[in-house]
Design a protein around this motif. Structure first.
Motif, PDB file in Angstrom:
ATOM      1  N   GLY A 501       1.127  -1.426  -0.090  1.00  0.00           N
ATOM      2  CA  GLY A 501       0.072   0.090   0.327  1.00  0.00           C
ATOM      3  C   GLY A 501       0.474   1.384  -0.146  1.00  0.00           C
ATOM      4  N   VAL A 502      -0.037   2.151  -0.311  1.00  0.00           N
ATOM      5  CA  VAL A 502       0.944   3.727  -0.717  1.00  0.00           C
ATOM      6  C   VAL A 502       0.030   4.711  -0.016  1.00  0.00           C
ATOM      7  CG1 VAL A 502       1.125   3.662  -3.066  1.00  0.00           C
ATOM      8  CG2 VAL A 502       2.436   5.420  -2.028  1.00  0.00           C
ATOM      9  N   ARG A 503      -0.204   5.529   0.231  1.00  0.00           N
ATOM     10  CA  ARG A 503      -0.839   6.420   0.695  1.00  0.00           C
ATOM     11  C   ARG A 503      -0.156   8.037   0.667  1.00  0.00           C
ATOM     12  NH1 ARG A 503      -0.609   3.482   5.223  1.00  0.00           N
ATOM     13  NH2 ARG A 503      -0.101   4.416   6.888  1.00  0.00           N
ATOM     14  N   TYR A 504      -0.933   9.126   0.692  1.00  0.00           N
ATOM     15  CA  TYR A 504      -0.505  10.427   1.277  1.00  0.00           C
ATOM     16  C   TYR A 504      -1.234  10.679   1.749  1.00  0.00           C
ATOM     17  CZ  TYR A 504       0.204  15.619   1.367  1.00  0.00           C
ATOM     18  OH  TYR A 504      -0.150  17.040   1.861  1.00  0.00           O
ATOM     19  N   ASN A 505      -1.251  11.004   3.208  1.00  0.00           N
ATOM     20  CA  ASN A 505      -2.256  12.425   3.644  1.00  0.00           C
ATOM     21  C   ASN A 505      -1.802  13.110   4.449  1.00  0.00           C
ATOM     22  OD1 ASN A 505      -3.849  10.011   4.958  1.00  0.00           O
ATOM     23  ND2 ASN A 505      -2.563   8.969   6.549  1.00  0.00           N
ATOM     24  N   TYR A 506      -2.742  14.391   4.968  1.00  0.00           N
ATOM     25  CA  TYR A 506      -2.821  14.949   5.247  1.00  0.00           C
ATOM     26  C   TYR A 506      -3.264  15.271   6.547  1.00  0.00           C
ATOM     27  CZ  TYR A 506      -1.370  20.719   5.858  1.00  0.00           C
ATOM     28  OH  TYR A 506      -1.092  21.653   6.600  1.00  0.00           O
ATOM     29  N   GLN A 507      -2.060  15.371   8.013  1.00  0.00           N
ATOM     30  CA  GLN A 507      -2.648  15.549   9.453  1.00  0.00           C
ATOM     31  C   GLN A 507      -2.526  16.747  10.264  1.00  0.00           C
ATOM     32  OE1 GLN A 507      -1.399  11.302  11.057  1.00  0.00           O
ATOM     33  NE2 GLN A 507      -0.141  11.716   9.151  1.00  0.00           N
ATOM     34  N   ILE A 508      -2.866  17.550  11.119  1.00  0.00           N
ATOM     35  CA  ILE A 508      -3.069  18.260  11.728  1.00  0.00           C
ATOM     36  C   ILE A 508      -2.831  17.644  13.308  1.00  0.00           C
ATOM     37  CG2 ILE A 508      -4.145  19.914  12.937  1.00  0.00           C
ATOM     38  CD1 ILE A 508      -3.194  20.891  10.692  1.00  0.00           C
ATOM     39  N   LEU A 509      -1.728  17.482  14.430  1.00  0.00           N
ATOM     40  CA  LEU A 509      -1.289  16.658  15.277  1.00  0.00           C
ATOM     41  C   LEU A 509      -1.338  18.296  16.256  1.00  0.00           C
ATOM     42  CD1 LEU A 509       1.420  14.294  13.349  1.00  0.00           C
ATOM     43  CD2 LEU A 509      -1.198  14.423  13.729  1.00  0.00           C
ATOM     44  N   HIS A 510      -1.925  17.255  17.472  1.00  0.00           N
ATOM     45  CA  HIS A 510      -1.488  18.598  18.790  1.00  0.00           C
ATOM     46  C   HIS A 510      -1.114  17.475  19.907  1.00  0.00           C
ATOM     47  CE1 HIS A 510      -3.627  21.837  17.108  1.00  0.00           C
ATOM     48  NE2 HIS A 510      -4.423  21.323  16.373  1.00  0.00           N
ATOM     49  N   ALA A 511       0.092  17.735  20.226  1.00  0.00           N
ATOM     50  CA  ALA A 511       0.030  17.519  22.340  1.00  0.00           C
ATOM     51  C   ALA A 511       0.116  17.536  23.149  1.00  0.00           C
ATOM     52  CB  ALA A 511       1.466  16.995  21.672  1.00  0.00           C
ATOM     53  N   VAL A 512      -1.451  17.916  23.777  1.00  0.00           N
ATOM     54  CA  VAL A 512      -2.291  19.187  24.362  1.00  0.00           C
ATOM     55  C   VAL A 512      -2.493  18.938  26.017  1.00  0.00           C
ATOM     56  CG1 VAL A 512      -3.228  19.852  22.683  1.00  0.00           C
ATOM     57  CG2 VAL A 512      -4.535  18.688  24.190  1.00  0.00           C
ATOM     58  N   GLU A 513      -2.753  19.316  26.756  1.00  0.00           N
ATOM     59  CA  GLU A 513      -2.121  19.099  28.915  1.00  0.00           C
ATOM     60  C   GLU A 513      -1.252  18.578  28.738  1.00  0.00           C
ATOM     61  OE1 GLU A 513      -6.182  16.715  29.058  1.00  0.00           O
ATOM     62  OE2 GLU A 513      -6.870  18.410  28.332  1.00  0.00           O
ATOM     63  N   THR A 514      -0.187  19.466  28.307  1.00  0.00           N
ATOM     64  CA  THR A 514       1.547  18.725  29.159  1.00  0.00           C
ATOM     65  C   THR A 514       1.894  19.597  28.078  1.00  0.00           C
ATOM     66  OG1 THR A 514       3.161  16.716  28.200  1.00  0.00           O
ATOM     67  CG2 THR A 514       2.142  17.287  26.532  1.00  0.00           C
ATOM     68  N   ASP A 515       3.101  19.499  29.362  1.00  0.00           N
ATOM     69  CA  ASP A 515       3.943  20.932  29.249  1.00  0.00           C
ATOM     70  C   ASP A 515       5.719  20.184  28.571  1.00  0.00           C
ATOM     71  OD1 ASP A 515       2.426  22.665  30.631  1.00  0.00           O
ATOM     72  OD2 ASP A 515       2.856  22.205  32.370  1.00  0.00           O
ATOM     73  N   ILE A 516       5.806  19.050  28.839  1.00  0.00           N
ATOM     74  CA  ILE A 516       6.971  18.528  28.656  1.00  0.00           C
ATOM     75  C   ILE A 516       7.156  18.660  26.764  1.00  0.00           C
ATOM     76  CG2 ILE A 516       6.988  16.802  30.583  1.00  0.00           C
ATOM     77  CD1 ILE A 516       5.669  14.799  28.822  1.00  0.00           C
ATOM     78  N   ALA A 517       6.155  18.155  25.941  1.00  0.00           N
ATOM     79  CA  ALA A 517       6.112  18.214  24.598  1.00  0.00           C
ATOM     80  C   ALA A 517       7.350  19.167  23.901  1.00  0.00           C
ATOM     81  CB  ALA A 517       4.495  18.016  24.016  1.00  0.00           C
ATOM     82  N   GLU A 518       7.575  20.484  24.157  1.00  0.00           N
ATOM     83  CA  GLU A 518       8.465  20.980  23.642  1.00  0.00           C
ATOM     84  C   GLU A 518       9.274  20.987  24.183  1.00  0.00           C
ATOM     85  OE1 GLU A 518       7.819  23.254  21.346  1.00  0.00           O
ATOM     86  OE2 GLU A 518       5.642  23.886  21.350  1.00  0.00           O
ATOM     87  N   GLN A 519       9.678  19.905  25.684  1.00  0.00           N
ATOM     88  CA  GLN A 519      11.750  19.567  25.692  1.00  0.00           C
ATOM     89  C   GLN A 519      12.171  18.532  24.295  1.00  0.00           C
ATOM     90  OE1 GLN A 519      11.227  17.824  29.625  1.00  0.00           O
ATOM     91  NE2 GLN A 519       9.991  19.655  30.444  1.00  0.00           N
ATOM     92  N   VAL A 520      11.673  17.945  23.853  1.00  0.00           N
ATOM     93  CA  VAL A 520      11.720  17.172  22.857  1.00  0.00           C
ATOM     94  C   VAL A 520      10.942  17.490  21.668  1.00  0.00           C
ATOM     95  CG1 VAL A 520      12.372  15.391  24.741  1.00  0.00           C
ATOM     96  CG2 VAL A 520      10.150  15.044  23.274  1.00  0.00           C
ATOM     97  N   GLY A 521       9.802  17.361  21.325  1.00  0.00           N
ATOM     98  CA  GLY A 521       9.334  17.860  20.072  1.00  0.00           C
ATOM     99  C   GLY A 521       8.531  18.604  19.435  1.00  0.00           C
TER     100      GLY A 521
END
Length: 725
Positions: A501-521
């Protein structure tokens, strides 16, 4: 009314506590109006419909009582609408119950029908066997209760054989009772006359396939204890000589020629059986079918037999009469009801060319491809003769339902209860397009998934699809919010028996309710990516794999050239291997690996949602889902850029439905790619039990962590459904 009001308040608070006020208010009003409408319709229905007759079954155990009641309702669709049960229904229902209880090993049950008649009188009737004197006519009962007294349970205690040499006795016993379970229960050795007869027939068939064409298996002695239910059986086997094929002389005739056009002789030493004979005839017919000889017949006769050393050597004569060469006329499609499917699609699907030689194998392959569309309840095929040398092919088609709605249910240690529904729409626009809408809700996840499939749009076995999704999930250290869509194609690669299989995806990603996401990504990102999948599945059963293997791999590439805010490559690989050790014990091995690459600093290029969060009921079972990932100095789970995990599991059947497992899970993890393949390891070991169901194994397992980190649990108890890997 107060109870309903309190229930409604509880539901609305639970469902809408995270929904914006305007949306919640709208849904509250809508659902309240819907409930009022249902109450009004229900009351009107109740006023118009007569009171339904009541059916009850007792005495056979809670679950079995319910199962028998469902069985009777399935047997008689009108039972839900019956105002009274008549004599015919009562007699037929009693016959079904007695037969079912007999098949469970209770050969002398008593079934009592307690009736409350139309005039209020109470009467009872008993059945000790399937047939009894007819009930008085007319009989009309507004309430009917079947009370079951099982009686003695009969079971195979000892099964002995005399004269059996071709196969081991333990293998022969498996035709009568379940063998090899660790816990030997009587319920695995149910005795009924029918089961004994079927076992004798199966034993005879196996011997015949091994060349003992004259083999017979009969009951030499049957001792039945009517107090304990124990049954001892001695089975006499007369194998007779083994039959072998010494030579095959083949003569081929074409049209009406009296003399064979081709003659050949093959010297062989193969085992003869009726099944082998059928396969030989079918193979010879298929060869001629491909060439256009649709009326080919094959006759196999014995010309000589020689008895020697307990064997019989056979010489066979095979006459292949090809008949006339037949041309294909028209390809027609006959519909049971109004035709909705486009004929152009059907002709493209069967791939038959008119005016060429009629290939019956190709015609059958066309029928198979039509059935694979998934839009027909049945696909039949017949021939219509045009003249002596021409025939039309007619496919009889019964189109299925266009819309199907089903409920979804699941349970997992992390997700807890999961419910939802799925709506499938078939044969859209009459072109076999399919659409699937799936909505599910658990205590931690809300998801919506829509898939639109266009079968074989750009080639054989190539399905094109459009996909849209939305997800909100409470992970162990953050809340995942993702939505988007895309398009792709799937193809089955026959040369390597794999799905690609092969596919194209367009995604909107959110990591919410966390203070650690910006530390590593990256906590928020728009990701445009191309994903390539390859899967090869050679397991004998996807729900209960006992033998074989499964391999899969996935590569996702995100780039600014694909309308992405970030650039990364995410690769996952997995494999499982299953091997029987004994008839009732198995070894299961699992291996998985994941790694993410970025063009620059991962804190600027890798979305936090795309990090790996292993652990849980299908990974390292000493942890809850997502907990077996790297932690920061504060003990927060921050995910991995690399992981390698391995699972070893031993499963032992306890009964036909229950098994026990012991397992060892291990994983190597690394927060950063620079520490590839890992800089930390975690190990867990445990045990559990599994219950076999139609939807997969129901699992209760405990995993103990052998080297937990400071914030890790000592172990985790999992209750889930489905095979772990």
């Amino acid at each position: 009314m107060d109870a309903n009001r309190h229930a409604w308040n509880w539901i609305s608070k639970g469902v809408f506590r995270r929904v914006p006020f305007g949306t919640a208010k709208f849904f509250n009003c809508f659902l309240r109006a819907l409930m009022v409408l249902l109450l009004v319709v229900g009351n009107a229905w109740s006023a118009e419909e007569p009171k339904a007759a009541k059916l009850k079954i007792s005495g056979y155990g809670l679950l079995d009582n319910l199962e028998l009641k469902i069985l009777l309702k399935a047997f008689d669709d009108e039972s839900k609408k019956r105002e009274f049960f008549d004599a015919n229904y009562i007699e037929d229902a009693a016959l079904i119950l007695v037969s079912r209880v007999n098949n469970d090993g209770f050969l002398n049950p008593k079934v009592t029908a307690n009736l409350i008649l139309k005039n209020g009188e109470r009467v009872s009737y008993e059945w000790h066997e399937a047939v009894r004197d007819p009930l008085p006519r007319p009989t009309e009962a507004r309430e009917l209760e079947f009370q079951i007294e099982e009686g003695v349970f009969y079971f195979f205690d000892e099964i002995a054989f005399e004269g059996l040499n071709a196969i081991p006795e333990d293998e022969a016993r498996a035709f009568f009772v379940e063998r090899g379970a660790l816990v030997k229960l009587k319920t695995a050795r149910v005795f009924t006359p029918g089961r004994l007869t079927r076992g004798l027939s199966a034993l005879t068939d196996v011997l015949a396939r091994k060349g003992y064409d004259e083999a017979q298996a009969t009951t030499a002695q049957l001792d039945q204890n009517d107090e304990s239910g124990a049954v001892n059986v001695k089975i006499r086997v007369q194998e007779g000589p083994q039959f072998l094929v010494r030579s095959i002389h083949t003569e081929r005739f074409y049209s009406s020629n009296a003399q064979p056009a081709e003659v050949s002789t093959v010297i062989t030493n193969t085992v003869f059986s009726r099944l082998w004979k059928q396969d030989l005839a079918q193979a010879l017919r298929a060869t001629n079918f491909h060439r256009g000889y649709a009326d080919t017949t094959v006759a196999i006769t014995e010309t000589n037999r020689v008895k020697t050393n307990g064997m019989v050597l056979l010489d066979l004569l095979v006459k292949v009469n090809s008949g006339e060469l037949i041309k294909l006329g028209d390809v027609k499609f006959s519909f049971k009801d109004t035709q909705k499917t486009k004929e152009s699609l059907l002709k493209r699907r069967v791939r038959l060319k008119e005016d060429e030689n009629l290939d019956r194998i190709a015609v059958e392959a066309g029928r198979y491809r039509l059935s694979r569309l998934g839009i027909f309840d049945s696909v039949g095929m017949r021939y219509e003769q045009v003249d002596e040398h021409t025939r039309d092919v007619v496919y009889d088609l019964d189109e299925g339902e266009e819309v199907d709605v089903s409920m979804l249910f699941g349970f997992g240690s992390y997700e807890l209860l999961r419910v939802g529904f799925e709506v499938n729409q078939y044969n859209i626009f009459g072109r076999a397009h399919r659409a699937r809408l799936r909505i599910s809700q658990s205590f931690r996840t809300s998801s919506v998934d829509y898939l639109y499939t266009l079968p074989e749009l750009i080639g054989e076995d190539v399905d094109v699809f459009l996909h849209a999704f939305g997800l909100r999930r409470e992970e162990v250290s953050f809340t995942r919010e993702e939505f988007g869509g895309g398009a792709g194609a799937r193809k089955f690669l026959r040369s390597i028996s794999s799905d690609f299989g092969v596919r194209y995806n367009y995604q909107i990603l959110h990591a919410v309710e966390t203070d650690i996401a910006e530390q590593v990504g990256v906590a928020e990102a728009a990701v445009g990516s191309v994903t390539i999948d390859l899967k090869r599945d050679k397991r004998d059963n996807p729900l209960y794999p006992r033998e074989g293997y499964r391999v899969f791999g996935s590569l996702e590439v995100a780039s600014e050239y694909l309308a992405s805010d970030v650039d990364f490559q995410r690769f996952e690989f997995g494999a499982s291997f299953h091997q029987p050790i004994h008839r009732t014990s198995w070894l299961h091995l699992g291996l998985s690996h994941g790694v993410v690459f970025t063009q620059g600093d991962p804190r600027d290029e890798l979305p936090f949602n795309k990090r790996f969060f292993p652990g849980g009921e299908n990974s390292v079972r000493g942890f809850q889902e997502g907990e077996a990932a790297p932690r920061n100095a504060d003990g927060d789970v921050i995910g991995a850029e690399v992981f390698v995990s391995a699972n070893v599991e031993f499963e032992q059947a306890l009964t036909e439905s229950w098994s026990a497992v012991v397992f060892f899970d291990s994983i190597g993890i690394a927060q950063n790619l620079g520490d590839y393949p890992f800089d930390d390891t975690l190990f867990s070991a445990g045990f559990g039990v599994r219950w076999r169901t139609v939807i997969g194994p129901v699992r209760l397992e405990y995993g103990h962590n052998l080297n937990p980190r400071e914030d890790d649990p000592a172990g985790t108890l999992h209750f889930s459904i489905g095979f772990p890997f």
